[in-house]
Design a protein around this motif. Structure first.
Motif, PDB file in Angstrom:
ATOM      1  N   GLY A   9       7.443  16.535  11.502  1.00  0.00           N
ATOM      2  CA  GLY A   9       8.443  15.576  11.048  1.00  0.00           C
ATOM      3  C   GLY A   9       7.903  14.190  10.746  1.00  0.00           C
ATOM      4  N   GLU A  10       6.644  14.110  10.402  1.00  0.00           N
ATOM      5  CA  GLU A  10       5.987  12.814  10.232  1.00  0.00           C
ATOM      6  C   GLU A  10       6.502  12.067   8.999  1.00  0.00           C
ATOM      7  OE1 GLU A  10       1.523  12.111   9.242  1.00  0.00           O
ATOM      8  OE2 GLU A  10       1.689  12.525  11.400  1.00  0.00           O
ATOM      9  N   ALA A  11       6.782  10.784   9.190  1.00  0.00           N
ATOM     10  CA  ALA A  11       7.164   9.899   8.093  1.00  0.00           C
ATOM     11  C   ALA A  11       6.420   8.586   8.280  1.00  0.00           C
ATOM     12  CB  ALA A  11       8.668   9.664   8.080  1.00  0.00           C
ATOM     13  N   MET A  12       5.765   8.123   7.211  1.00  0.00           N
ATOM     14  CA  MET A  12       4.964   6.902   7.278  1.00  0.00           C
ATOM     15  C   MET A  12       5.415   5.932   6.197  1.00  0.00           C
ATOM     16  SD  MET A  12       2.013   7.567   9.233  1.00  0.00           S
ATOM     17  CE  MET A  12       0.396   7.760   8.592  1.00  0.00           C
ATOM     18  N   ALA A  13       5.181   4.657   6.470  1.00  0.00           N
ATOM     19  CA  ALA A  13       5.435   3.599   5.491  1.00  0.00           C
ATOM     20  C   ALA A  13       4.344   2.546   5.648  1.00  0.00           C
ATOM     21  CB  ALA A  13       6.807   2.977   5.700  1.00  0.00           C
ATOM     22  N   THR A  14       4.070   1.827   4.574  1.00  0.00           N
ATOM     23  CA  THR A  14       3.053   0.774   4.614  1.00  0.00           C
ATOM     24  C   THR A  14       3.736  -0.581   4.730  1.00  0.00           C
ATOM     25  OG1 THR A  14       1.574   2.095   3.238  1.00  0.00           O
ATOM     26  CG2 THR A  14       1.110  -0.253   3.386  1.00  0.00           C
ATOM     27  N   PHE A  15       3.236  -1.398   5.666  1.00  0.00           N
ATOM     28  CA  PHE A  15       3.754  -2.736   5.918  1.00  0.00           C
ATOM     29  C   PHE A  15       2.603  -3.731   5.911  1.00  0.00           C
ATOM     30  CE2 PHE A  15       6.711   0.124   8.052  1.00  0.00           C
ATOM     31  CZ  PHE A  15       7.948  -0.392   7.719  1.00  0.00           C
ATOM     32  N   GLU A  16       2.907  -5.005   5.678  1.00  0.00           N
ATOM     33  CA  GLU A  16       1.925  -6.046   5.931  1.00  0.00           C
ATOM     34  C   GLU A  16       1.705  -6.072   7.443  1.00  0.00           C
ATOM     35  OE1 GLU A  16       2.217  -9.918   4.008  1.00  0.00           O
ATOM     36  OE2 GLU A  16       3.851  -9.056   2.812  1.00  0.00           O
ATOM     37  N   ALA A  17       0.453  -6.280   7.862  1.00  0.00           N
ATOM     38  CA  ALA A  17       0.128  -6.265   9.292  1.00  0.00           C
ATOM     39  C   ALA A  17      -0.271  -7.653   9.758  1.00  0.00           C
ATOM     40  CB  ALA A  17      -1.005  -5.284   9.564  1.00  0.00           C
ATOM     41  N   ASP A  18       0.406  -8.151  10.785  1.00  0.00           N
ATOM     42  CA  ASP A  18       0.009  -9.404  11.414  1.00  0.00           C
ATOM     43  C   ASP A  18      -1.350  -9.205  12.074  1.00  0.00           C
ATOM     44  OD1 ASP A  18       2.556 -10.249  10.690  1.00  0.00           O
ATOM     45  OD2 ASP A  18       3.343 -10.247  12.731  1.00  0.00           O
ATOM     46  N   SER A  19      -2.070 -10.285  12.303  1.00  0.00           N
ATOM     47  CA  SER A  19      -3.346 -10.165  13.009  1.00  0.00           C
ATOM     48  C   SER A  19      -3.062  -9.611  14.407  1.00  0.00           C
ATOM     49  CB  SER A  19      -4.056 -11.515  13.106  1.00  0.00           C
ATOM     50  OG  SER A  19      -3.301 -12.414  13.880  1.00  0.00           O
ATOM     51  N   GLY A  20      -3.957  -8.846  14.920  1.00  0.00           N
ATOM     52  CA  GLY A  20      -3.772  -8.232  16.231  1.00  0.00           C
ATOM     53  C   GLY A  20      -3.283  -6.802  16.187  1.00  0.00           C
ATOM     54  N   VAL A  21      -2.845  -6.341  15.013  1.00  0.00           N
ATOM     55  CA  VAL A  21      -2.410  -4.950  14.890  1.00  0.00           C
ATOM     56  C   VAL A  21      -3.646  -4.080  14.726  1.00  0.00           C
ATOM     57  CG1 VAL A  21      -1.142  -3.277  13.483  1.00  0.00           C
ATOM     58  CG2 VAL A  21      -0.180  -5.552  13.883  1.00  0.00           C
ATOM     59  N   THR A  22      -3.742  -3.045  15.555  1.00  0.00           N
ATOM     60  CA  THR A  22      -4.838  -2.090  15.466  1.00  0.00           C
ATOM     61  C   THR A  22      -4.271  -0.677  15.446  1.00  0.00           C
ATOM     62  OG1 THR A  22      -5.117  -2.018  17.874  1.00  0.00           O
ATOM     63  CG2 THR A  22      -6.490  -3.600  16.660  1.00  0.00           C
ATOM     64  N   ALA A  23      -5.043   0.236  14.919  1.00  0.00           N
ATOM     65  CA  ALA A  23      -4.616   1.634  14.850  1.00  0.00           C
ATOM     66  C   ALA A  23      -4.359   2.173  16.249  1.00  0.00           C
ATOM     67  CB  ALA A  23      -5.671   2.467  14.142  1.00  0.00           C
ATOM     68  N   GLY A  24      -3.278   2.944  16.365  1.00  0.00           N
ATOM     69  CA  GLY A  24      -2.946   3.605  17.620  1.00  0.00           C
ATOM     70  C   GLY A  24      -1.987   2.843  18.510  1.00  0.00           C
ATOM     71  N   MET A  25      -1.569   1.653  18.091  1.00  0.00           N
ATOM     72  CA  MET A  25      -0.681   0.867  18.942  1.00  0.00           C
ATOM     73  C   MET A  25       0.759   0.892  18.446  1.00  0.00           C
ATOM     74  SD  MET A  25      -1.401  -3.174  17.799  1.00  0.00           S
ATOM     75  CE  MET A  25      -1.899  -3.516  19.410  1.00  0.00           C
ATOM     76  N   LEU A  60       6.812   6.212  11.453  1.00  0.00           N
ATOM     77  CA  LEU A  60       8.163   5.877  11.895  1.00  0.00           C
ATOM     78  C   LEU A  60       8.896   7.056  12.514  1.00  0.00           C
ATOM     79  CD1 LEU A  60       9.148   3.760   8.773  1.00  0.00           C
ATOM     80  CD2 LEU A  60       8.440   2.908  11.021  1.00  0.00           C
ATOM     81  N   ARG A  61       8.444   8.266  12.218  1.00  0.00           N
ATOM     82  CA  ARG A  61       9.055   9.483  12.764  1.00  0.00           C
ATOM     83  C   ARG A  61       7.967  10.491  13.033  1.00  0.00           C
ATOM     84  NH1 ARG A  61      13.446  10.699   8.351  1.00  0.00           N
ATOM     85  NH2 ARG A  61      11.551  11.562   7.566  1.00  0.00           N
ATOM     86  N   GLY A  62       8.306  11.479  13.851  1.00  0.00           N
ATOM     87  CA  GLY A  62       7.390  12.572  14.121  1.00  0.00           C
ATOM     88  C   GLY A  62       6.674  12.427  15.446  1.00  0.00           C
ATOM     89  N   TYR A  63       5.680  13.280  15.635  1.00  0.00           N
ATOM     90  CA  TYR A  63       4.918  13.360  16.886  1.00  0.00           C
ATOM     91  C   TYR A  63       3.807  12.320  16.889  1.00  0.00           C
ATOM     92  CZ  TYR A  63       1.870  15.271  20.516  1.00  0.00           C
ATOM     93  OH  TYR A  63       1.084  15.433  21.624  1.00  0.00           O
TER      94      TYR A  63
END
Length: 113
Positions: A9-25, A60-63
């Motif tokens: 059920g995976e759903a993804m979207a792209t957003f602007e990322a503030d500094s401090g955002v890292t993958a997996g958080m 935003l959704r899924g496992y």
């Protein structure tokens, strides 16, 4: 775990990322089309899967698998919010998610957003 829920059920979207955002958080909305790192007790909208050039792909959704802090989440529906430091925590004021698996040794839990 002997089964895989990856991609469910995976759903993804792209957003602007503030500094401090890292993958997996876990991340929260910080403005129009922008996400940032969560502080303790923040509600999270999803999980940053990748971050590059000031943008984040956010699931935003899924496992998803996230590290947790504090009380070990139980399998089943739990209310979680951010614990800060890229982790989630059990908290009655958080978001209801389905916890599908917990690894207490690694302090991670699998959830369906």
């Amino acid at each position: 775990m002997k089964i895989s829920l990856n991609g469910f059920g995976e759903a993804m979207a792209t957003f602007e990322a503030d500094s401090g955002v890292t993958a997996g958080m876990p991340v929260k909305m910080t403005g129009n089309g922008a996400v940032g790192a969560c502080a303790a007790k923040d509600g999270f909208c999803g999980v940053a899967v990748s971050v590059r050039d000031g943008f984040a792909a956010v699931q935003l959704r899924g496992y998803a698998v996230l590290p947790y802090a504090g009380t070990t989440p139980a399998v089943g529906y739990q209310t979680l919010n951010a614990a800060g430091g890229g982790k989630v925590q059990v908290d009655g004021a958080g978001r209801s998610v389905l916890v599908t698996d917990v690894d207490t040794a690694a302090q991670i839990c699998g959830i369906i957003l």
